[in-house]
Design an enzyme around this catalytic site. Structure first.
Site, PDB file in Angstrom:
ATOM      1  CE1 TYR A 165     -54.766  11.081  41.902  1.00  0.00           C
ATOM      2  CE2 TYR A 165     -54.817   9.680  39.985  1.00  0.00           C
ATOM      3  CZ  TYR A 165     -55.340  10.106  41.121  1.00  0.00           C
ATOM      4  OH  TYR A 165     -56.726  10.047  40.939  1.00  0.00           O
TER       5      TYR A 165
ATOM      6  CE  LYS B 196     -59.813  17.424  55.403  1.00  0.00           C
ATOM      7  NZ  LYS B 196     -61.532  17.734  55.859  1.00  0.00           N
TER       8      LYS B 196
ATOM      9  CG  ASP C  84     -64.421  18.059  54.262  1.00  0.00           C
ATOM     10  OD1 ASP C  84     -63.761  19.210  53.831  1.00  0.00           O
ATOM     11  OD2 ASP C  84     -64.267  17.759  55.632  1.00  0.00           O
TER      12      ASP C  84
ATOM     13  CG  ASP D 164     -59.688  10.508  39.998  1.00  0.00           C
ATOM     14  OD1 ASP D 164     -60.380  10.616  39.127  1.00  0.00           O
ATOM     15  OD2 ASP D 164     -59.202   9.440  40.506  1.00  0.00           O
TER      16      ASP D 164
END
Ligand code: NAD
Length: 336
Positions: free
Chosen positions: A124, A171, A204, A228
């Site tokens: 962002y 991640k 995930d 988000d």
């Protein structure tokens, strides 16, 4: 003394749901002085920009805002007002609690999760460009400073709210530099909070775990983009976007707004659910030290939704935005 608060109606369904929330807050017993300013599409017509300087100046002056959703064009067009506002005011935490409510249909019961989303950087940061005509690059920025301060907020929140655990979501197996730094930063801060359990999950896997075993989780802290996505996932666990509140918090200022967007197709129809905005306003009242008023608002919302007679279409009812708000106001009066 009255609390001075900046009120930003926003676009689409924003003006209706913000008006509903304002009326509920005014009836909660807290003394308010609202300063209304426009941002988004309305502001473009009047001021030529979706985020005029006087909007930022007003929030800097009052320190607090209640904001409706603002439309952001997809692809081309102006940058997101929401992202620009969070960055300009250094509102580095996006706090999104997801709590089950009796009366709201969901496949899940007893969900009690809190997403603490980093709010100023990651993908962002807005550093994007085309490389020739057929390739594009978006730069993911993660800094130790931003990661440590959002982690510190998550642990302080957990301690204050008597929560048992903080989970870092990342991640780092693939994004070894950026998410690796985020994880290292949260681990470092976790070392100072031996009273709160700490663990981490790959994003995930976290998505699957939240769908299969949400009861294992509590407070979750993560970079901006995962925050988000996971906050919409958590809103889905408690029955949808209509009931999911949020807060953007910095050291000096805070802006309270629902998780959902401006739902343009329902604009002006007195149809959409103002609960998420009303519950965001309850978070605002707590932030302002009005915990009694906040509790009254939350209890009235739960009573009206629990009863199920005066709820909006998304909760299976036929009430309009304003009719539902009237029922919440009446429930507060009954509760006194
Ligand atoms: P959305 O949240 O507006 O709508 C998603 C779905 O949820 C739609 O079916 C909508 O009708 C429904 N919904 C949303 N709020 C509801 C409510 N209060 N009551 C009942 N149903 C509700 O998401 P979108 O369609 O992806 O986005 C629309 C616009 O909002 C876009 O321009 C987007 O950029 C913007 N947006 C703004 C914010 C913000 O201001 N913080 C957040 C998200 C999206």
């Amino acid at each position: 003394m009255a609390h001075r608060v900046t009120l930003i109606p926003g676009d689409g369904i924003g003006p209706e749901i913000v008006d509903a929330a304002r009326r509920v807050v005014d009836a909660s017993g807290a003394e308010m002085e609202w300063v209304t300013v426009n941002a988004g599409e309305n502001a473009i017509k009047e001021h030529g920009t979706p985020l005029p300087d006087h909007v930022l100046e007003s929030i800097k002056e009052t320190g607090t805002a209640l904001k409706g959703p603002v439309t952001t064009p997809v692809g081309s067009g102006f940058r997101s007002v929401n992202v620009a506002l969070r960055q300009a005011l250094d509102l580095y935490v996006n706090l999104r609690p997801a709590l089950s409510m009796p009366g709201v249909k969901s496949r899940y019961e007893d969900i009690d999760l809190v997403v603490v989303r980093e709010n100023t950087e990651d993908l962002y940061a807005g550093v994007e460009h085309m490389v020739g005509e057929d390739a594009a690059e978006s730069i993911k920025i993660i800094t130790r400073r931003a990661s440590e301060r959002v982690a510190r907020y998550a642990f302080e929140y957990a301690r204050r709210e008597r929560r048992r655990k903080v989970t870092a979501v990342h991640k780092a197996n693939i994004l070894k530099c950026s998410d690796g730094l985020f994880l290292e930063s949260v681990r470092h801060i976790a070392g100072g909070y031996s009273d709160i359990e700490f663990e981490d999950r790959i994003v995930d896997n976290m998505c699957m775990q939240l769908v299969q075993k949400p009861e294992l989780y509590d407070v979750m802290v993560m970079p901006n983009l995962y925050g988000d996505i996971l906050s919409d996932l958590c809103a889905g666990l408690v029955g949808g976007l209509g009931v999911a509140p949020g807060a953007n918090i910095g050291d000096e200022m805070a802006v309270f707004e629902p998780v959902h967007g401006s739902a343009p197709k329902y604009a002006g129809k007195d149809k959409s659910n103002p609960t998420a905005t009303i519950l965001s306003a309850a978070l605002m009242l707590s932030h302002l030290g009005e915990s009694g008023a906040a509790a009254r608002v939350t209890a009235a919302v739960r009573a009206v939704i629990g009863e199920g007679k005066n709820v909006t279409y998304d909760l299976g009812g036929e009430a309009g935005t304003s009719g539902y708000a009237n029922a919440v106001i009446e429930a507060m009066a009954d509760g006194d």
